[in-house]
Design a protein around this motif. Structure first.
Motif, PDB file in Angstrom:
ATOM      1  N   THR A 124      64.123 -57.045 -15.944  1.00 33.36           N
ATOM      2  CA  THR A 124      62.969 -56.146 -15.827  1.00 33.36           C
ATOM      3  C   THR A 124      63.421 -54.693 -15.758  1.00 33.36           C
ATOM      4  O   THR A 124      62.839 -53.822 -16.421  1.00 33.36           O
ATOM      5  CB  THR A 124      62.144 -56.498 -14.568  1.00 33.36           C
ATOM      6  OG1 THR A 124      61.771 -57.871 -14.631  1.00 33.36           O
ATOM      7  CG2 THR A 124      60.902 -55.646 -14.479  1.00 33.36           C
ATOM      8  N   ASN A 125      64.464 -54.430 -14.997  1.00 37.99           N
ATOM      9  CA  ASN A 125      64.990 -53.063 -14.908  1.00 37.99           C
ATOM     10  C   ASN A 125      65.548 -52.600 -16.249  1.00 37.99           C
ATOM     11  O   ASN A 125      65.403 -51.438 -16.612  1.00 37.99           O
ATOM     12  CB  ASN A 125      66.062 -52.962 -13.827  1.00 37.99           C
ATOM     13  CG  ASN A 125      65.488 -53.072 -12.438  1.00 37.99           C
ATOM     14  OD1 ASN A 125      64.298 -52.846 -12.229  1.00 37.99           O
ATOM     15  ND2 ASN A 125      66.322 -53.446 -11.474  1.00 37.99           N
ATOM     16  N   TYR A 126      66.184 -53.522 -16.972  1.00 38.15           N
ATOM     17  CA  TYR A 126      66.748 -53.150 -18.266  1.00 38.15           C
ATOM     18  C   TYR A 126      65.636 -52.830 -19.269  1.00 38.15           C
ATOM     19  O   TYR A 126      65.740 -51.872 -20.029  1.00 38.15           O
ATOM     20  CB  TYR A 126      67.640 -54.265 -18.814  1.00 38.15           C
ATOM     21  CG  TYR A 126      68.234 -53.918 -20.146  1.00 38.15           C
ATOM     22  CD1 TYR A 126      69.239 -52.970 -20.246  1.00 38.15           C
ATOM     23  CD2 TYR A 126      67.763 -54.498 -21.306  1.00 38.15           C
ATOM     24  CE1 TYR A 126      69.767 -52.615 -21.470  1.00 38.15           C
ATOM     25  CE2 TYR A 126      68.287 -54.165 -22.532  1.00 38.15           C
ATOM     26  CZ  TYR A 126      69.289 -53.219 -22.611  1.00 38.15           C
ATOM     27  OH  TYR A 126      69.801 -52.859 -23.824  1.00 38.15           O
ATOM     28  N   ILE A 127      64.583 -53.627 -19.273  1.00 41.72           N
ATOM     29  CA  ILE A 127      63.479 -53.380 -20.208  1.00 41.72           C
ATOM     30  C   ILE A 127      62.811 -52.047 -19.909  1.00 41.72           C
ATOM     31  O   ILE A 127      62.335 -51.365 -20.816  1.00 41.72           O
ATOM     32  CB  ILE A 127      62.478 -54.553 -20.167  1.00 41.72           C
ATOM     33  CG1 ILE A 127      63.119 -55.788 -20.812  1.00 41.72           C
ATOM     34  CG2 ILE A 127      61.171 -54.209 -20.863  1.00 41.72           C
ATOM     35  CD1 ILE A 127      62.319 -57.048 -20.719  1.00 41.72           C
ATOM     36  N   LYS A 128      62.814 -51.626 -18.657  1.00 43.41           N
ATOM     37  CA  LYS A 128      62.231 -50.336 -18.277  1.00 43.41           C
ATOM     38  C   LYS A 128      63.193 -49.167 -18.478  1.00 43.41           C
ATOM     39  O   LYS A 128      62.804 -48.011 -18.333  1.00 43.41           O
ATOM     40  CB  LYS A 128      61.784 -50.373 -16.819  1.00 43.41           C
ATOM     41  CG  LYS A 128      60.615 -51.303 -16.572  1.00 43.41           C
ATOM     42  CD  LYS A 128      60.249 -51.333 -15.111  1.00 43.41           C
ATOM     43  CE  LYS A 128      59.112 -52.290 -14.847  1.00 43.41           C
ATOM     44  NZ  LYS A 128      58.784 -52.392 -13.420  1.00 43.41           N
ATOM     45  N   SER A 129      64.447 -49.449 -18.830  1.00 33.67           N
ATOM     46  CA  SER A 129      65.458 -48.387 -18.931  1.00 33.67           C
ATOM     47  C   SER A 129      65.282 -47.577 -20.214  1.00 33.67           C
ATOM     48  O   SER A 129      64.692 -48.017 -21.196  1.00 33.67           O
ATOM     49  CB  SER A 129      66.862 -48.987 -18.893  1.00 33.67           C
ATOM     50  OG  SER A 129      67.124 -49.689 -20.085  1.00 33.67           O
ATOM     51  N   SER A 130      65.849 -46.388 -20.182  1.00 34.05           N
ATOM     52  CA  SER A 130      65.805 -45.526 -21.378  1.00 34.05           C
ATOM     53  C   SER A 130      66.677 -46.090 -22.485  1.00 34.05           C
ATOM     54  O   SER A 130      66.378 -45.896 -23.668  1.00 34.05           O
ATOM     55  CB  SER A 130      66.237 -44.108 -21.021  1.00 34.05           C
ATOM     56  OG  SER A 130      67.588 -44.088 -20.608  1.00 34.05           O
TER      57      SER A 130
ATOM     58  N   SER B  66      66.557 -65.216  -9.663  1.00 36.95           N
ATOM     59  CA  SER B  66      65.651 -64.109  -9.331  1.00 36.95           C
ATOM     60  C   SER B  66      66.322 -62.759  -9.561  1.00 36.95           C
ATOM     61  O   SER B  66      65.671 -61.786  -9.959  1.00 36.95           O
ATOM     62  CB  SER B  66      65.157 -64.226  -7.895  1.00 36.95           C
ATOM     63  OG  SER B  66      66.238 -64.159  -6.991  1.00 36.95           O
ATOM     64  N   THR B  67      67.628 -62.692  -9.315  1.00 31.50           N
ATOM     65  CA  THR B  67      68.369 -61.458  -9.560  1.00 31.50           C
ATOM     66  C   THR B  67      68.410 -61.144 -11.050  1.00 31.50           C
ATOM     67  O   THR B  67      68.281 -59.987 -11.445  1.00 31.50           O
ATOM     68  CB  THR B  67      69.808 -61.581  -9.009  1.00 31.50           C
ATOM     69  OG1 THR B  67      69.751 -61.961  -7.648  1.00 31.50           O
ATOM     70  CG2 THR B  67      70.552 -60.271  -9.142  1.00 31.50           C
ATOM     71  N   VAL B  68      68.558 -62.167 -11.865  1.00 29.65           N
ATOM     72  CA  VAL B  68      68.579 -61.969 -13.318  1.00 29.65           C
ATOM     73  C   VAL B  68      67.234 -61.454 -13.796  1.00 29.65           C
ATOM     74  O   VAL B  68      67.169 -60.552 -14.634  1.00 29.65           O
ATOM     75  CB  VAL B  68      68.964 -63.285 -14.037  1.00 29.65           C
ATOM     76  CG1 VAL B  68      68.809 -63.140 -15.530  1.00 29.65           C
ATOM     77  CG2 VAL B  68      70.374 -63.684 -13.673  1.00 29.65           C
ATOM     78  N   LYS B  69      66.156 -62.016 -13.262  1.00 29.80           N
ATOM     79  CA  LYS B  69      64.820 -61.559 -13.645  1.00 29.80           C
ATOM     80  C   LYS B  69      64.643 -60.089 -13.280  1.00 29.80           C
ATOM     81  O   LYS B  69      64.107 -59.302 -14.056  1.00 29.80           O
ATOM     82  CB  LYS B  69      63.759 -62.418 -12.961  1.00 29.80           C
ATOM     83  CG  LYS B  69      62.353 -62.063 -13.362  1.00 29.80           C
ATOM     84  CD  LYS B  69      61.346 -62.960 -12.699  1.00 29.80           C
ATOM     85  CE  LYS B  69      59.942 -62.534 -13.112  1.00 29.80           C
ATOM     86  NZ  LYS B  69      58.917 -63.326 -12.445  1.00 29.80           N
ATOM     87  N   GLU B  70      65.116 -59.711 -12.108  1.00 30.91           N
ATOM     88  CA  GLU B  70      65.019 -58.308 -11.673  1.00 30.91           C
ATOM     89  C   GLU B  70      65.864 -57.396 -12.564  1.00 30.91           C
ATOM     90  O   GLU B  70      65.419 -56.313 -12.959  1.00 30.91           O
ATOM     91  CB  GLU B  70      65.480 -58.202 -10.223  1.00 30.91           C
ATOM     92  CG  GLU B  70      65.372 -56.815  -9.642  1.00 30.91           C
ATOM     93  CD  GLU B  70      65.873 -56.758  -8.208  1.00 30.91           C
ATOM     94  OE1 GLU B  70      66.494 -55.751  -7.856  1.00 30.91           O
ATOM     95  OE2 GLU B  70      65.645 -57.743  -7.470  1.00 30.91           O
ATOM     96  N   LYS B  71      67.092 -57.840 -12.898  1.00 33.63           N
ATOM     97  CA  LYS B  71      67.960 -57.043 -13.781  1.00 33.63           C
ATOM     98  C   LYS B  71      67.332 -56.895 -15.159  1.00 33.63           C
ATOM     99  O   LYS B  71      67.379 -55.818 -15.764  1.00 33.63           O
ATOM    100  CB  LYS B  71      69.337 -57.695 -13.905  1.00 33.63           C
ATOM    101  CG  LYS B  71      70.230 -57.494 -12.723  1.00 33.63           C
ATOM    102  CD  LYS B  71      71.603 -58.086 -12.985  1.00 33.63           C
ATOM    103  CE  LYS B  71      72.547 -57.840 -11.854  1.00 33.63           C
ATOM    104  NZ  LYS B  71      73.889 -58.345 -12.125  1.00 33.63           N
TER     105      LYS B  71
END
Length: 189
Positions: A153-159, A146-151
């Motif tokens: 998702t955050n990476y895909i949203k990053s600049s 679940s932590t990997v999925k969150e990371k």
């Protein structure tokens, strides 16, 4: 028999009235000398000014470099473009992801200068994975998915991801335009 990039830059000198073999040497030397400056910047990231300058002087004094410089060969411009690709890749990974907008188009231009520049891509990928703790993220995958999925998702949203994606799309368009010009307009193989 020269690459499309060097031929295009040489044709600009031809259009300005310098129709001679010297044009190829001029283009090759200008790009090569810019590579020395890029090498200094690349070395400056890890060493002091004196060691960086010494490294550039040593590189510039190799017999193969001295022999190829006035010949107008495409090897040194390809190395110079590879050096600048690495300079901007290190800057994009370490400092500001906006530099990715330069990295991938430079790889395409370098590839069409001499295909050997494509070997810079594994170096960039390795440096990127080292700086982003890829091994730690693989460990995290087995411990907490679940932590990997969150990371992720955050990476895909990053600049950073946005700039990488824009750069890859622009590079693909650039490659298609160069190939279209070579094959359809000039009949190159």
């Amino acid at each position: 028999y020269f690459s499309p990039i060097i031929s295009f830059l040489t044709s600009l000198l031809f259009r300005w009235g310098l129709v001679d073999m010297v044009s190829i040497a001029i283009v090759s030397m200008i790009i090569s000398f810019s590579g020395y400056f890029g090498m200094y910047i690349l070395f400056k990231n890890r060493f002091n000014s004196l060691l960086s300058f010494t490294g550039v002087i040593i590189f510039g004094c190799f017999s193969i470099v001295i022999f190829n410089m006035p010949q107008g060969m495409i090897d040194l411009p390809a190395v110079a473009i590879c050096i600048w690709t690495l300079v901007f890749a290190v800057a994009a990974i370490d400092k500001n992801p906006k530099y990715f907008l330069i990295v991938f188009p430079l790889l395409v231009i370098g590839f069409f200068t001499k295909y050997i520049v494509g070997f810079a891509l594994p170096l960039i990928l390795l440096y990127y994975l080292m700086k982003r703790d890829f091994i730690g993220n693989i460990d995290c995958l087995f411990q907490s998915p679940s932590t990997v999925k969150e990371k992720l998702t955050n990476y895909i949203k990053s600049s950073e991801f946005k700039y990488i994606l824009i750069s890859i799309i622009f590079s693909a368009i650039l490659a298609v335009v160069i190939c279209k010009t070579l094959i359809l307009d000039y009949g190159g193989s």
